[in-house]
Design a protein around this motif. Structure first.
Motif, PDB file in Angstrom:
ATOM      1  N   UNK A  54     -29.104   2.501  16.597  1.00  0.00           N
ATOM      2  CA  UNK A  54     -28.416   2.472  15.308  1.00  0.00           C
ATOM      3  C   UNK A  54     -27.551   1.223  15.225  1.00  0.00           C
ATOM      4  N   UNK A  55     -26.883   0.865  16.286  1.00  0.00           N
ATOM      5  CA  UNK A  55     -26.080  -0.357  16.304  1.00  0.00           C
ATOM      6  C   UNK A  55     -26.929  -1.601  16.137  1.00  0.00           C
ATOM      7  N   UNK A  56     -28.093  -1.609  16.749  1.00  0.00           N
ATOM      8  CA  UNK A  56     -28.991  -2.749  16.588  1.00  0.00           C
ATOM      9  C   UNK A  56     -29.544  -2.823  15.178  1.00  0.00           C
ATOM     10  N   UNK A  57     -29.809  -1.672  14.580  1.00  0.00           N
ATOM     11  CA  UNK A  57     -30.320  -1.650  13.217  1.00  0.00           C
ATOM     12  C   UNK A  57     -29.298  -2.219  12.245  1.00  0.00           C
ATOM     13  N   UNK A  58     -28.019  -1.954  12.465  1.00  0.00           N
ATOM     14  CA  UNK A  58     -26.992  -2.484  11.576  1.00  0.00           C
ATOM     15  C   UNK A  58     -26.838  -3.990  11.728  1.00  0.00           C
ATOM     16  N   UNK A  59     -27.369  -4.576  12.788  1.00  0.00           N
ATOM     17  CA  UNK A  59     -27.336  -6.027  12.947  1.00  0.00           C
ATOM     18  C   UNK A  59     -28.624  -6.679  12.489  1.00  0.00           C
ATOM     19  N   UNK A  60     -29.760  -6.122  12.847  1.00  0.00           N
ATOM     20  CA  UNK A  60     -31.031  -6.803  12.617  1.00  0.00           C
ATOM     21  C   UNK A  60     -31.592  -6.596  11.221  1.00  0.00           C
ATOM     22  N   UNK A  61     -31.404  -5.442  10.619  1.00  0.00           N
ATOM     23  CA  UNK A  61     -31.945  -5.203   9.283  1.00  0.00           C
ATOM     24  C   UNK A  61     -31.329  -6.128   8.234  1.00  0.00           C
ATOM     25  N   UNK A  62     -30.001  -6.318   8.200  1.00  0.00           N
ATOM     26  CA  UNK A  62     -29.449  -7.239   7.201  1.00  0.00           C
ATOM     27  C   UNK A  62     -29.880  -8.694   7.425  1.00  0.00           C
ATOM     28  N   UNK A  63     -29.987  -9.111   8.672  1.00  0.00           N
ATOM     29  CA  UNK A  63     -30.425 -10.483   8.945  1.00  0.00           C
ATOM     30  C   UNK A  63     -31.876 -10.663   8.518  1.00  0.00           C
TER      31      UNK A  63
END
Length: 102
Positions: A54-63
């Motif tokens: 979930x933490x990775x998703x909050x970084x990679x999805x917006x980028x």
């Protein structure tokens, strides 16, 4: 790290000749991304449980969504390029709304 990647994507977009500062896609996408970065840094997402995904998703999805907004016209089928940009905008809006929900 996320701020550095966003600045790198915007720099590549501007200096590679893909777009200009006056481009509406660049302005709206960058404003939306800056809004997300403010939310991300001032109200950090603390994932419930032990899931690091979930933490990775909050970084990679917006980028990824920001990259799709800026470079969506470089995708080969040119008659579908308008839909690709909207997918990027919807990804950023989803990221912002999920930040509010967490």
């Amino acid at each position: 790290m996320m701020l550095l990647v966003v600045c790198l994507i915007a720099g590549i977009y501007l200096f590679s000749g893909f777009g200009r500062l006056e481009d509406r896609r660049f302005l709206y996408g960058s404003l939306l991304m800056l809004f997300y970065l403010v939310l991300y840094y001032f109200f950090p997402v603390i994932p419930s449980g032990a899931s690091i995904y979930i933490g990775r998703l909050t970084q990679y999805l917006p980028i990824f969504s920001y990259g799709v907004i800026l470079f969506g016209h470089a995708i080969p089928p040119s008659h579908k390029e308008t839909y690709v940009h909207w997918a990027g905008f919807l990804g950023l809006v989803f990221s912002i709304l999920s930040n509010f929900a967490m």
